[in-house]
Design a protein around this motif. Structure first.
Motif, PDB file in Angstrom:
ATOM      1  N   VAL A  86       0.861  -1.178   0.000  1.00  0.00           N
ATOM      2  CA  VAL A  86       0.000   0.000   0.000  1.00  0.00           C
ATOM      3  C   VAL A  86       0.901   1.232   0.000  1.00  0.00           C
ATOM      4  O   VAL A  86       1.933   1.254   0.682  1.00  0.00           O
ATOM      5  CB  VAL A  86      -0.928   0.005   1.239  1.00  0.00           C
ATOM      6  CG1 VAL A  86      -1.766   1.265   1.305  1.00  0.00           C
ATOM      7  CG2 VAL A  86      -1.816  -1.223   1.254  1.00  0.00           C
ATOM      8  N   GLU A 157      -9.379   2.416   0.383  1.00  0.00           N
ATOM      9  CA  GLU A 157      -8.650   1.636  -0.617  1.00  0.00           C
ATOM     10  C   GLU A 157      -7.572   0.784   0.044  1.00  0.00           C
ATOM     11  O   GLU A 157      -7.370  -0.372  -0.319  1.00  0.00           O
ATOM     12  CB  GLU A 157      -8.022   2.555  -1.664  1.00  0.00           C
ATOM     13  CG  GLU A 157      -9.007   3.254  -2.572  1.00  0.00           C
ATOM     14  CD  GLU A 157      -9.555   4.542  -1.967  1.00  0.00           C
ATOM     15  OE1 GLU A 157      -9.070   4.995  -0.888  1.00  0.00           O
ATOM     16  OE2 GLU A 157     -10.486   5.099  -2.575  1.00  0.00           O
ATOM     17  N   ALA A 158      -6.875   1.354   1.029  1.00  0.00           N
ATOM     18  CA  ALA A 158      -5.825   0.613   1.720  1.00  0.00           C
ATOM     19  C   ALA A 158      -6.426  -0.535   2.537  1.00  0.00           C
ATOM     20  O   ALA A 158      -5.896  -1.647   2.547  1.00  0.00           O
ATOM     21  CB  ALA A 158      -5.026   1.538   2.625  1.00  0.00           C
ATOM     22  N   GLU A 161      -7.369  -3.287   0.174  1.00  0.00           N
ATOM     23  CA  GLU A 161      -6.175  -3.991  -0.298  1.00  0.00           C
ATOM     24  C   GLU A 161      -5.639  -4.966   0.744  1.00  0.00           C
ATOM     25  O   GLU A 161      -5.163  -6.044   0.432  1.00  0.00           O
ATOM     26  CB  GLU A 161      -5.092  -2.969  -0.657  1.00  0.00           C
ATOM     27  CG  GLU A 161      -3.807  -3.548  -1.185  1.00  0.00           C
ATOM     28  CD  GLU A 161      -3.939  -4.155  -2.580  1.00  0.00           C
ATOM     29  OE1 GLU A 161      -3.221  -5.122  -2.851  1.00  0.00           O
ATOM     30  OE2 GLU A 161      -4.758  -3.651  -3.373  1.00  0.00           O
TER      31      GLU A 161
END
Length: 165
Positions: A86, A157-158, A161
């Motif tokens: 990330v 988003e992190a 992921e």
């Protein structure tokens, strides 16, 4: 006896008995390149017209929401944590990016822990990336420990992921 060039396996400097053209080649001249019968009567320099007539953009160079600030943020999103796939911006390590009117950038950041293996190299990499953005005159990194980093700082988003959503 010299072999023809096509039969040679490699091209090297001429041997002493090879014929070598001596002297300098003739200089190129404009008259040689342009046929006077086909040349335009008048040549205008129109390739600079648009560039010279363009005025600088109004408004400050930096500031919150400026293109230069976004360019620095985009550059920081290219730096990935070495242990996690990330980038450091989505990981929440960047607390702030400020770009002033003189195009100087100040990045406030933290690390996941003071004992992080990249504690010595990461701030230098952030400074290098921020200063390499076209238009940035100078970059400075302030490494802070308060408030401490937590997983709550990560972007969605992190989290996605890392399988935390």
């Amino acid at each position: 006896m010299n072999k023809p060039t096509e039969d040679r396996e490699f091209v090297a400097a001429p041997a002493p008995n090879d014929d070598v053209i001596s002297g300098k080649p003739p200089r190129a001249r404009v008259e040689d390149a342009i046929d006077p019968d086909e040349a335009p009567e008048k040549r205008e320099r129109d390739y600079l017209d648009g560039f010279l007539s363009k005025k600088p953009a109004d408004g400050p160079v930096g500031g919150a929401g400026s293109d230069l600030q976004q360019a620095v943020i985009d550059a920081l999103k290219e730096i990935f944590d070495p242990e996690i796939p990330v980038n450091i911006y989505d990981l929440g390590l960047i607390y702030g990016v400020e770009v002033d009117d003189e195009a100087d950038a100040v990045v406030t950041m933290t690390l996941t822990t003071p004992h992080c293996p990249v504690a010595e190299s990461m701030p230098a990499e952030v400074e290098l990336r921020a200063s390499s953005v076209p238009g940035i005159r100078d970059a400075e990194v302030n490494l802070v420990w308060d408030p401490p980093w937590s997983p709550d700082n990560m972007s969605d988003e992190a989290r996605l992921e890392l399988g935390m959503l």
